[in-house]
Design an enzyme around this catalytic site. Structure first.
Site, PDB file in Angstrom:
ATOM      1  N   GLY A  46     -49.413 128.504  49.748  1.00  0.00           N
ATOM      2  CA  GLY A  46     -48.759 127.588  50.674  1.00  0.00           C
ATOM      3  C   GLY A  46     -48.773 128.167  52.077  1.00  0.00           C
ATOM      4  N   GLN A  51     -46.403 129.230  60.833  1.00  0.00           N
ATOM      5  CA  GLN A  51     -47.020 130.509  60.472  1.00  0.00           C
ATOM      6  C   GLN A  51     -48.346 130.727  61.195  1.00  0.00           C
ATOM      7  OE1 GLN A  51     -46.457 129.773  56.021  1.00  0.00           O
ATOM      8  NE2 GLN A  51     -46.276 131.990  56.139  1.00  0.00           N
ATOM      9  N   CYS A  95     -44.617 135.683  50.744  1.00  0.00           N
ATOM     10  CA  CYS A  95     -44.898 134.859  51.914  1.00  0.00           C
ATOM     11  C   CYS A  95     -46.002 135.533  52.720  1.00  0.00           C
ATOM     12  CB  CYS A  95     -43.634 134.740  52.765  1.00  0.00           C
ATOM     13  SG  CYS A  95     -43.850 133.718  54.224  1.00  0.00           S
ATOM     14  N   LEU A  96     -46.953 134.748  53.197  1.00  0.00           N
ATOM     15  CA  LEU A  96     -48.065 135.323  53.956  1.00  0.00           C
ATOM     16  C   LEU A  96     -47.591 135.956  55.264  1.00  0.00           C
ATOM     17  CD1 LEU A  96     -50.803 132.588  53.367  1.00  0.00           C
ATOM     18  CD2 LEU A  96     -50.641 134.846  52.287  1.00  0.00           C
ATOM     19  N   HIS A 137     -39.997 126.291  49.702  1.00  0.00           N
ATOM     20  CA  HIS A 137     -40.293 127.467  50.525  1.00  0.00           C
ATOM     21  C   HIS A 137     -40.978 127.038  51.830  1.00  0.00           C
ATOM     22  CE1 HIS A 137     -41.986 131.765  50.865  1.00  0.00           C
ATOM     23  NE2 HIS A 137     -42.637 131.096  51.789  1.00  0.00           N
ATOM     24  N   GLU A 138     -41.967 126.128  51.717  1.00  0.00           N
ATOM     25  CA  GLU A 138     -42.716 125.723  52.915  1.00  0.00           C
ATOM     26  C   GLU A 138     -41.857 124.865  53.849  1.00  0.00           C
ATOM     27  OE1 GLU A 138     -45.244 127.360  53.484  1.00  0.00           O
ATOM     28  OE2 GLU A 138     -45.509 128.105  51.444  1.00  0.00           O
ATOM     29  N   HIS A 141     -39.726 126.883  56.055  1.00  0.00           N
ATOM     30  CA  HIS A 141     -40.427 127.412  57.231  1.00  0.00           C
ATOM     31  C   HIS A 141     -40.271 126.474  58.437  1.00  0.00           C
ATOM     32  CE1 HIS A 141     -42.597 131.056  56.183  1.00  0.00           C
ATOM     33  NE2 HIS A 141     -43.048 130.533  55.058  1.00  0.00           N
TER      34      HIS A 141
HETATM   35 NI    NI Z   1     -43.871 131.563  53.419  1.00  0.00          NI
END
Ligand code: NI
Length: 172
Positions: A46, A51, A95-96, A137-138, A141
């Site tokens: 995701g 991000q 998370c990236l 989660h997304e 963000h």
């Molecule tokens: Ni994330």
């Protein structure tokens, strides 16, 4: 298409709220394509627009991570969660923007989400399992919220400090 740079904590943009997308144009289509490419390259399941430094309510996901599963790319524009189950589920999240850190996070097990697809069609869908966690989660963000905001303050401060040090080191 191009791979974008993924912002890491403590970048301030990861803590900011994003703007609603008012019209879906070629720019949004290109951004979505770039976000998918960036996510698959990372690799991750995701990615949210902030991000990659774009402060718009756009997320992409593909939770088909088993090798024998067909790819299942989903892009959501202006997503909102309109129902959550009382039942909860715990997944180990990552998370990236916080590489190599994982923690068990408990969230509603099932949700209903409303969003626009890239053809500006309103979609409502229910999700459970890993996809439900990924969507929550997304969407977090887009509100400037990270999964580490759910862990203890002590652990969060420890991980944040580690990334602050790394950022300083790289800036030198
Ligand atoms: Ni994330």
């Amino acid at each position: 298409m191009s791979i974008k740079e993924i912002l890491l904590i403590p970048d301030k943009r990861l803590k900011m709220k994003t703007d609603l997308v008012s019209s879906i144009t070629k720019n949004e289509h290109r951004l979505i394509d770039d976000m998918f490419e960036t996510m698959y390259d990372a690799p991750g399941i995701g990615l949210a627009a902030p991000q990659v430094g774009v402060m718009s309510k756009i997320i992409v996901m593909d939770c088909a991570k088993e090798e024998d599963e067909k790819p299942d790319p989903i892009a959501m524009i202006n997503p909102e969660i309109i129902w959550v189950s009382d039942e909860l589920n715990t997944y180990e999240e990552g998370c990236l923007s916080i590489p190599d850190y994982f923690a068990d996070i408990t969230r509603p097990a099932n949700i209903k989400v409303r969003y626009l697809d890239k053809n500006e069609k309103t979609i409502e869908r229910e999700a459970g399992g890993l996809l439900a966690t990924c969507i929550q989660h997304e969407i977090d963000h887009l509100e400037g919220k990270l999964f580490i905001d759910y862990i203890s303050r002590l652990k969060r401060e420890r991980i944040t400090k580690k990334f602050q040090k790394m950022a300083k080191f790289e800036a030198k």
